[in-house]
Design an enzyme around this catalytic site. Structure first.
Site, PDB file in Angstrom:
ATOM      1  N   TYR A 268      -8.885  22.827  -5.468  1.00 28.51           N
ATOM      2  CA  TYR A 268      -9.437  23.330  -6.197  1.00 28.51           C
ATOM      3  C   TYR A 268     -10.225  23.091  -7.337  1.00 28.51           C
ATOM      4  O   TYR A 268     -11.478  23.472  -7.891  1.00 28.51           O
ATOM      5  CB  TYR A 268      -7.720  24.511  -6.849  1.00 28.51           C
ATOM      6  N   ARG A 303      -7.465  27.633  -2.962  1.00 28.44           N
ATOM      7  CA  ARG A 303      -6.308  28.814  -3.440  1.00 28.44           C
ATOM      8  C   ARG A 303      -6.753  30.049  -2.454  1.00 28.44           C
ATOM      9  O   ARG A 303      -6.383  31.823  -3.052  1.00 28.44           O
ATOM     10  CB  ARG A 303      -6.760  29.825  -4.772  1.00 28.44           C
ATOM     11  N   TYR A 384      -0.738  24.026  -8.155  1.00 28.06           N
ATOM     12  CA  TYR A 384      -0.464  25.296  -9.184  1.00 28.06           C
ATOM     13  C   TYR A 384       1.054  26.174  -8.287  1.00 28.06           C
ATOM     14  O   TYR A 384       1.459  26.549  -9.178  1.00 28.06           O
ATOM     15  CB  TYR A 384      -1.595  26.362  -7.642  1.00 28.06           C
TER      16      TYR A 384
END
Length: 422
Positions: A268, A303, A384
């Site tokens: 990401y 994601r 995350y």
């Protein structure tokens, strides 16, 4: 119906389509590529809310005809299901947006008796449905029971989504995508609209198929995701000890030029920094000088399924050097150097060796098995899912901190300079 009235209706439809289309274009045009998951979640919430509103409008219009129609029960069922699925999609999508945006903590919510709450919610849904079908003798009582069932669905959408950890959010997005499709199917039944039935079936079925593929890739079952995803471990996780090793840009560039095989793992962070272009130029330079370079893509990297594949294709990275996790994991031990750019949870070894880790059981890329591993990150912060990564403290791992794009530009320039001077 008069011709004037018909044309007036068409005009209203066209105006509303123009307003909605313009708003959608304006919103989507201001979104960065890394915010696409949030955008999708936001649009799903609008589909869910629309399904609820259409359900209530259909009930208000048709309530007096159910008892005289041979398909009255089917119409009532479609209205209730449409509102129920729409409610779950609405609040579930808003919650997913909040988690992805960082407005809501990414960790899994763990209310006491969470499973009992889910069971009671389903039971309440069934009870209100029964009352709605058999006791809705007037418009007012019908609206009360329909509203009660919808309120329960609002709660279920929030509770089930917030009870899922951040690592499962990509799967949740595909589930909500499927829900939005089935909500459209219910609307099609209510409005006797074949187009809504067809489009809704396509969206619902494709979302369900993608959810199955994602669950399989993540080594998860669908019920496990819906009723308690990653991030719900109860025991203490293993303590991580040791000190990380810093590397300079010169040292990393030297590792690259001295390696015969390199695997790059984008995450990401690469997407946020828009580092795909300097990475593509760096790879082109290495390959032109005899270094075997490949990319390893985790199923949920970025994601959202396929996000990193799209970014690499955008930078003209050859498709034949981009591999999925299962295709390349076994090659890690024979690889001289593994470069991780902005990935964290998808390379976390605690998923395999710590049963109490919040991400235990999640398939990951085995970057720690390469002879050398360099991780490009802004800091030592967790990913995350909120889980610390023991890979960063391994003896064969070095950290290069800073903005991914700037570091990749610097590495590209140093590698090019090395080969030009050679």
């Amino acid at each position: 119906v008069s011709t004037q009235s018909t044309w007036g209706t068409y005009a209203q439809i066209l105006v509303l389509m123009a307003v909605g289309g313009g708003a959608g274009y304006f919103i989507a045009n201001g979104i960065e590529g890394t915010e696409l998951p949030q955008l999708i979640a936001g649009f799903h919430s609008s589909v869910g809310l629309a399904a609820c509103l259409v359900s209530f409008a259909s009930f208000l219009i048709e309530s007096g005809k159910f008892g005289h129609s041979p398909i009255g029960i089917i119409q009532m069922l479609a209205i209730y299901i449409g509102s129920w699925i729409g409610g779950i999609t609405f609040t579930g999508s808003i919650t997913a947006w909040g988690k992805l945006q960082g407005v809501i903590p990414s960790r899994a919510l763990a209310l006491p008796g969470r499973d009992y709450i889910n069971v009671l919610s389903v039971a309440a849904t069934g009870a209100f449905f029964g009352l709605y079908i058999w006791k809705a003798e007037t418009l007012a009582t019908g609206l009360i029971f329909l509203g009660a069932g919808t309120a329960v669905s609002f709660f279920m959408g929030w509770h089930m989504t917030d009870s899922i950890g951040g690592a499962d959010m990509p799967v949740v997005i595909t589930i909500l995508n499927s829900y939005s499709g089935w909500a459209l199917v219910a609307e099609g039944f209510m409005l006797s609209n074949n187009l809504l039935l067809i489009v809704g079936s396509l969206v619902g079925a494709s979302g369900a198929l993608l959810t199955y593929i994602m669950c399989k890739a993540m080594n998860r079952s669908l019920p496990a995701v819906i009723f308690g995803g990653y991030g719900t471990a109860t025991g203490p996780a293993k303590e991580i000890t040791g000190t990380h090793q810093d590397a300079s840009m010169d040292e990393v560039a030297e590792m690259m030029t001295q390696a015969s095989s390199v695997i790059i793992v984008p995450g990401y962070g690469l997407a946020v920094a828009q580092a795909q272009y300097p990475v593509a130029e760096l790879v082109s330079c290495l390959r032109a000088n005899g270094v075997k370079v490949r990319f390893a893509i985790h199923p949920v990297a970025g994601r959202m399924p396929g996000q990193l594949n799209v970014l690499l294709a955008e930078a003209s990275v050859p498709y034949d050097i981009v591999f999925e996790m299962d295709e390349i994991n076994d090659d890690m031990p024979s690889t001289d150097l593994c470069i991780v750019i902005g990935a964290n949870d998808t390379i976390n070894s605690s998923a395999l060796d710590d049963p109490n880790s919040p991400i235990a059981g999640m398939p990951v890329l085995h970057v720690w098995k390469a002879k050398q591993c360099v991780v490009l990150k802004r800091s030592m912060a967790s990913g995350y899912a909120g889980v610390d990564n023991p890979v960063f403290f391994n003896n064969n791992t070095w950290m290069l901190f800073g903005d991914a794009k700037k570091n990749c530009l610097g590495l590209r320039d140093k590698v090019m300079t090395y080969y030009e001077a050679k």
